[in-house]
Design an enzyme around this catalytic site. Structure first.
Site, PDB file in Angstrom:
ATOM      1  CG  HIS A 173      -7.423 -10.365  -7.065  1.00 26.47           C
ATOM      2  ND1 HIS A 173      -6.870  -9.990  -8.267  1.00 26.47           N
ATOM      3  CD2 HIS A 173      -7.711 -11.690  -7.174  1.00 26.47           C
ATOM      4  CE1 HIS A 173      -6.826 -11.048  -9.075  1.00 26.47           C
ATOM      5  NE2 HIS A 173      -7.325 -12.089  -8.435  1.00 26.47           N
ATOM      6  CG  ASP A 190      -3.185  -7.742  -3.321  1.00 25.45           C
ATOM      7  OD1 ASP A 190      -2.338  -8.637  -3.124  1.00 25.45           O
ATOM      8  OD2 ASP A 190      -3.753  -7.127  -2.393  1.00 25.45           O
ATOM      9  N   GLY A 209     -11.514 -10.987 -11.302  1.00 19.05           N
ATOM     10  CA  GLY A 209     -10.812  -9.731 -11.538  1.00 19.05           C
ATOM     11  C   GLY A 209      -9.918  -9.736 -12.765  1.00 19.05           C
ATOM     12  CG  HIS A 223      -1.980  -1.141   1.076  1.00 22.36           C
ATOM     13  ND1 HIS A 223      -2.408  -1.880   2.144  1.00 22.36           N
ATOM     14  CD2 HIS A 223      -2.620  -1.662  -0.018  1.00 22.36           C
ATOM     15  CE1 HIS A 223      -3.274  -2.795   1.737  1.00 22.36           C
ATOM     16  NE2 HIS A 223      -3.408  -2.696   0.433  1.00 22.36           N
TER      17      HIS A 223
HETATM   18  N1  SAM Z   1      -6.222  -5.996  -2.552  1.00 21.61           N
HETATM   19  C1  SAM Z   1      -6.706  -6.153  -1.188  1.00 21.61           C
HETATM   20  C2  SAM Z   1      -6.027  -5.116  -0.326  1.00 21.61           C
HETATM   21  O1  SAM Z   1      -4.888  -4.728  -0.638  1.00 21.61           O
HETATM   22  O2  SAM Z   1      -6.639  -4.651   0.637  1.00 21.61           O
HETATM   23  C3  SAM Z   1      -6.455  -7.538  -0.664  1.00 21.61           C
HETATM   24  C4  SAM Z   1      -6.860  -8.612  -1.591  1.00 21.61           C
HETATM   25  S1  SAM Z   1      -6.632 -10.252  -1.008  1.00 21.61           S
HETATM   26  C5  SAM Z   1      -4.903 -10.484  -1.063  1.00 21.61           C
HETATM   27  C6  SAM Z   1      -7.190 -11.192  -2.388  1.00 21.61           C
HETATM   28  C7  SAM Z   1      -8.701 -11.109  -2.604  1.00 21.61           C
HETATM   29  O3  SAM Z   1      -8.997 -11.649  -3.888  1.00 21.61           O
HETATM   30  C8  SAM Z   1      -9.541 -11.894  -1.619  1.00 21.61           C
HETATM   31  O4  SAM Z   1     -10.501 -11.052  -1.039  1.00 21.61           O
HETATM   32  C9  SAM Z   1     -10.230 -12.973  -2.471  1.00 21.61           C
HETATM   33  O5  SAM Z   1     -11.555 -13.264  -2.047  1.00 21.61           O
HETATM   34  C10 SAM Z   1     -10.250 -12.314  -3.820  1.00 21.61           C
HETATM   35  N2  SAM Z   1     -10.301 -13.208  -4.987  1.00 21.61           N
HETATM   36  C11 SAM Z   1      -9.851 -14.475  -5.112  1.00 21.61           C
HETATM   37  N3  SAM Z   1      -9.964 -14.896  -6.379  1.00 21.61           N
HETATM   38  C12 SAM Z   1     -10.475 -13.863  -7.091  1.00 21.61           C
HETATM   39  C13 SAM Z   1     -10.767 -13.646  -8.459  1.00 21.61           C
HETATM   40  N4  SAM Z   1     -10.587 -14.622  -9.364  1.00 21.61           N
HETATM   41  N5  SAM Z   1     -11.253 -12.441  -8.841  1.00 21.61           N
HETATM   42  C14 SAM Z   1     -11.444 -11.459  -7.928  1.00 21.61           C
HETATM   43  N6  SAM Z   1     -11.176 -11.587  -6.604  1.00 21.61           N
HETATM   44  C15 SAM Z   1     -10.695 -12.775  -6.194  1.00 21.61           C
END
Ligand code: SAM
Length: 281
Positions: free
Chosen positions: A42, A167, A147, A19
């Site tokens: 994500h 991410d 995503g 971040h």
């Molecule tokens: N980017 C966020 C942050 O910095 O606050 C954290 C994201 S976390 C590492 C990854 C997220 O991706 C999770 O909430 C998960 O549910 C979601 N996720 C997993 N597979 C996904 C996909 N194919 N498309 C979108 N989101 C997905």
């Protein structure tokens, strides 16, 4: 599979690395007036109360943002970027101390101007539900869906500039290659996009598939930043956090170096930050 919940890890050292880089990239982009489409592939929940059961269980933020918060006066002196970043963290606090940590949707949305847009993709129904509960301006769209596919559908965007954060949770081994393939496809649709890709550094070294995929695809102009707290052999968990920035803004590297030099000692003598212009050599 979708078992990963970022709330268990919110505010840890990797979030700080990710971040802070995100904040610095946005800071550079805002120096020009032309509008920006931000895409968060994500998104997660958006905002993390530190007292929530999941976050309180592992308390990873204690080794992350809490260490910086405790030394914010010194860090702000040493690095104006860190000072600004910590002031931004302060904006989401509700009580007197550190009680919330902002996720990427917050970091991306808080400095949007008229004409800027933000697309937030989140696949997990529960996580998307939390995200849907948050208040954002009308130019922020929340989409429950994949995503990486969503990114390719969104490109090319209507605004002159594009800023992307990728991410994933990397729950599946294949995700490293899927991310590389998606980035290569995205750059064919929008060569000028600034794309940030976060990856965990784990003893298995699977992030190499991501780096190899980008290299084999011929991608150039990538800045790589890695913050490691120890050696790969020292444990089973994540020992480092990596960020790639495709088309990095000029001067980004120097500001991150200054910030890292100030905060790296918070993690002791085994912590290191290294960065390079990675051209897949
Ligand atoms: N980017 C966020 C942050 O910095 O606050 C954290 C994201 S976390 C590492 C990854 C997220 O991706 C999770 O909430 C998960 O549910 C979601 N996720 C997993 N597979 C996904 C996909 N194919 N498309 C979108 N989101 C997905």
């Amino acid at each position: 599979m979708l078992s990963y919940q970022h709330a268990y890890h919110a505010g840890n050292f990797a979030d700080v690395h990710k971040h802070l880089t995100l904040y610095a990239v946005i800071d550079h982009l805002l120096r020009k007036k032309s509008s920006i489409t931000y895409i968060d592939t994500h998104a997660g929940r958006g905002l993390y109360p530190l007292a929530a059961a999941e976050t309180a269980r592992l308390q990873e933020y204690q080794e992350g943002v809490a260490r910086l918060w405790a030394e914010r006066a010194r860090l702000a002196q040493a690095s104006p970027l860190l000072g600004d970043w910590l002031t931004a963290v302060g904006k989401v606090q509700r009580g007197g101390g550190l009680d919330h940590y902002p996720g990427s949707p917050w970091w991306l949305s808080q400095r949007m101007r008229e004409g800027d847009r933000l697309r937030l993709f989140e696949l997990h129904p529960g996580e998307h539900g939390h995200l849907a509960d948050q208040t954002f301006s009308e130019s922020v769209k929340r989409i429950q869906g994949d995503g990486l596919a969503g990114l390719l559908k969104t490109l090319p965007a209507k605004t002159p500039r594009i800023c992307v954060l990728i991410d994933p949770s990397y729950e599946r081994k294949a995700e490293y290659e899927e991310v590389a393939d998606t980035v290569l496809a995205a750059m064919r649709k929008a060569r000028h996009a600034v794309v940030m890709i976060w990856y965990p550094m784990l003893p298995a070294g699977r992030h190499q598939a991501l780096l190899d995929g980008l290299r084999d695809g011929g991608l150039r102009k990538i800045w790589r930043s890695e913050l490691t707290l120890g050696d790969p052999g020292e444990g089973h968990g994540m020992y480092g956090s990596g960020m790639l920035v495709v088309n990095p803004p000029w001067g980004l590297d120097e500001r991150i170096h200054e910030a890292m030099a100030a905060m790296r000692p918070l993690w002791g003598s085994t912590a290191h930050h290294r960065s390079d212009w990675w051209v897949g050599e």
